[in-house]
Design a protein around this motif. Structure first.
Motif, PDB file in Angstrom:
ATOM      1  N   LYS A 121       0.837  -1.201   0.000  1.00 39.80           N
ATOM      2  CA  LYS A 121       0.000   0.000   0.000  1.00 39.80           C
ATOM      3  C   LYS A 121       0.872   1.251   0.000  1.00 39.80           C
ATOM      4  O   LYS A 121       0.594   2.202  -0.734  1.00 39.80           O
ATOM      5  CB  LYS A 121      -0.903  -0.016   1.229  1.00 39.80           C
ATOM      6  CG  LYS A 121      -1.790   1.183   1.381  1.00 39.80           C
ATOM      7  CD  LYS A 121      -2.625   1.060   2.642  1.00 39.80           C
ATOM      8  CE  LYS A 121      -3.339   2.311   2.995  1.00 39.80           C
ATOM      9  NZ  LYS A 121      -4.077   2.189   4.257  1.00 39.80           N
ATOM     10  N   HIS A 147      -7.935   5.678   1.292  1.00 41.32           N
ATOM     11  CA  HIS A 147      -7.515   4.300   1.563  1.00 41.32           C
ATOM     12  C   HIS A 147      -8.155   3.749   2.830  1.00 41.32           C
ATOM     13  O   HIS A 147      -8.504   2.567   2.887  1.00 41.32           O
ATOM     14  CB  HIS A 147      -5.992   4.208   1.637  1.00 41.32           C
ATOM     15  CG  HIS A 147      -5.360   4.279   0.294  1.00 41.32           C
ATOM     16  ND1 HIS A 147      -5.420   3.249  -0.618  1.00 41.32           N
ATOM     17  CD2 HIS A 147      -4.680   5.264  -0.325  1.00 41.32           C
ATOM     18  CE1 HIS A 147      -4.796   3.590  -1.714  1.00 41.32           C
ATOM     19  NE2 HIS A 147      -4.341   4.818  -1.574  1.00 41.32           N
ATOM     20  N   LEU A 187       2.295   1.774  -3.411  1.00 40.84           N
ATOM     21  CA  LEU A 187       1.254   2.237  -4.313  1.00 40.84           C
ATOM     22  C   LEU A 187       0.979   3.724  -4.114  1.00 40.84           C
ATOM     23  O   LEU A 187       0.881   4.489  -5.074  1.00 40.84           O
ATOM     24  CB  LEU A 187      -0.029   1.434  -4.113  1.00 40.84           C
ATOM     25  CG  LEU A 187      -1.244   1.860  -4.927  1.00 40.84           C
ATOM     26  CD1 LEU A 187      -0.953   1.692  -6.423  1.00 40.84           C
ATOM     27  CD2 LEU A 187      -2.460   1.058  -4.533  1.00 40.84           C
ATOM     28  N   ILE A 188       0.885   4.151  -2.867  1.00 44.70           N
ATOM     29  CA  ILE A 188       0.638   5.565  -2.569  1.00 44.70           C
ATOM     30  C   ILE A 188       1.790   6.415  -3.097  1.00 44.70           C
ATOM     31  O   ILE A 188       1.576   7.477  -3.694  1.00 44.70           O
ATOM     32  CB  ILE A 188       0.430   5.779  -1.056  1.00 44.70           C
ATOM     33  CG1 ILE A 188      -0.918   5.188  -0.633  1.00 44.70           C
ATOM     34  CG2 ILE A 188       0.502   7.254  -0.683  1.00 44.70           C
ATOM     35  CD1 ILE A 188      -1.153   5.182   0.852  1.00 44.70           C
ATOM     36  N   LEU A 217      -5.513  11.241   0.407  1.00 44.84           N
ATOM     37  CA  LEU A 217      -5.177   9.874  -0.011  1.00 44.84           C
ATOM     38  C   LEU A 217      -5.358   8.892   1.137  1.00 44.84           C
ATOM     39  O   LEU A 217      -5.890   7.792   0.951  1.00 44.84           O
ATOM     40  CB  LEU A 217      -3.741   9.813  -0.531  1.00 44.84           C
ATOM     41  CG  LEU A 217      -3.517  10.287  -1.950  1.00 44.84           C
ATOM     42  CD1 LEU A 217      -2.030  10.359  -2.254  1.00 44.84           C
ATOM     43  CD2 LEU A 217      -4.203   9.358  -2.940  1.00 44.84           C
ATOM     44  N   SER A 259       3.286  10.178  -9.741  1.00 40.47           N
ATOM     45  CA  SER A 259       2.782  10.222 -11.111  1.00 40.47           C
ATOM     46  C   SER A 259       1.703  11.282 -11.327  1.00 40.47           C
ATOM     47  O   SER A 259       1.333  11.559 -12.462  1.00 40.47           O
ATOM     48  CB  SER A 259       2.220   8.862 -11.509  1.00 40.47           C
ATOM     49  OG  SER A 259       1.069   8.572 -10.758  1.00 40.47           O
ATOM     50  N   VAL A 260       1.218  11.882 -10.266  1.00 43.15           N
ATOM     51  CA  VAL A 260       0.132  12.848 -10.366  1.00 43.15           C
ATOM     52  C   VAL A 260       0.706  14.260 -10.322  1.00 43.15           C
ATOM     53  O   VAL A 260       1.570  14.566  -9.504  1.00 43.15           O
ATOM     54  CB  VAL A 260      -0.873  12.648  -9.205  1.00 43.15           C
ATOM     55  CG1 VAL A 260      -1.912  13.737  -9.197  1.00 43.15           C
ATOM     56  CG2 VAL A 260      -1.535  11.294  -9.308  1.00 43.15           C
ATOM     57  N   ILE A 288       1.496   6.731  -6.808  1.00 44.40           N
ATOM     58  CA  ILE A 288       0.423   7.663  -7.175  1.00 44.40           C
ATOM     59  C   ILE A 288       0.895   9.100  -6.990  1.00 44.40           C
ATOM     60  O   ILE A 288       0.699   9.944  -7.856  1.00 44.40           O
ATOM     61  CB  ILE A 288      -0.849   7.395  -6.331  1.00 44.40           C
ATOM     62  CG1 ILE A 288      -1.489   6.077  -6.759  1.00 44.40           C
ATOM     63  CG2 ILE A 288      -1.842   8.540  -6.475  1.00 44.40           C
ATOM     64  CD1 ILE A 288      -2.611   5.617  -5.850  1.00 44.40           C
ATOM     65  N   ARG A 289       1.550   9.364  -5.867  1.00 46.59           N
ATOM     66  CA  ARG A 289       2.032  10.723  -5.608  1.00 46.59           C
ATOM     67  C   ARG A 289       3.043  11.180  -6.646  1.00 46.59           C
ATOM     68  O   ARG A 289       3.053  12.335  -7.048  1.00 46.59           O
ATOM     69  CB  ARG A 289       2.663  10.794  -4.228  1.00 46.59           C
ATOM     70  CG  ARG A 289       1.667  10.760  -3.111  1.00 46.59           C
ATOM     71  CD  ARG A 289       2.359  10.861  -1.787  1.00 46.59           C
ATOM     72  NE  ARG A 289       1.390  10.765  -0.699  1.00 46.59           N
ATOM     73  CZ  ARG A 289       1.689  10.339   0.509  1.00 46.59           C
ATOM     74  NH1 ARG A 289       2.911   9.978   0.807  1.00 46.59           N
ATOM     75  NH2 ARG A 289       0.764  10.276   1.424  1.00 46.59           N
TER      76      ARG A 289
END
Length: 75
Positions: free
Chosen positions: A36, A66, A39-40, A62, A46-47, A43-44
């Protein structure tokens, strides 16, 4: 491959199943937590974060997302 049902094979399968269950109970939560976190972080990274929103707010949102997902899965 032909399946056979000898006592040795049944005993080996039972030992294997027992070992896997113990490992999942012992290490499963930490493996899922690390997954997890990775994954977070993905995400951070890529955004494109709007500069108007502080990183702490993005992180809080976020985490709230979750936590909501985790609670829904437990029900």
């Amino acid at each position: 491959m032909t399946p056979s049902n000898t006592l040795e094979e049944k005993a080996a399968f039972d030992r294997f199943s027992d070992l896997m269950a113990k490992l999942m109970v012992k290490h499963g939560p930490s493996v899922l937590r690390r997954r997890k976190e990775r994954l977070i972080e993905a995400i951070r990274s890529s955004v494109d974060i709007n500069p108007g929103i502080p990183p702490e707010e993005v992180s809080r949102r976020l985490n709230a997302y979750h936590n909501t997902i985790d609670r829904c899965r437990k029900q």
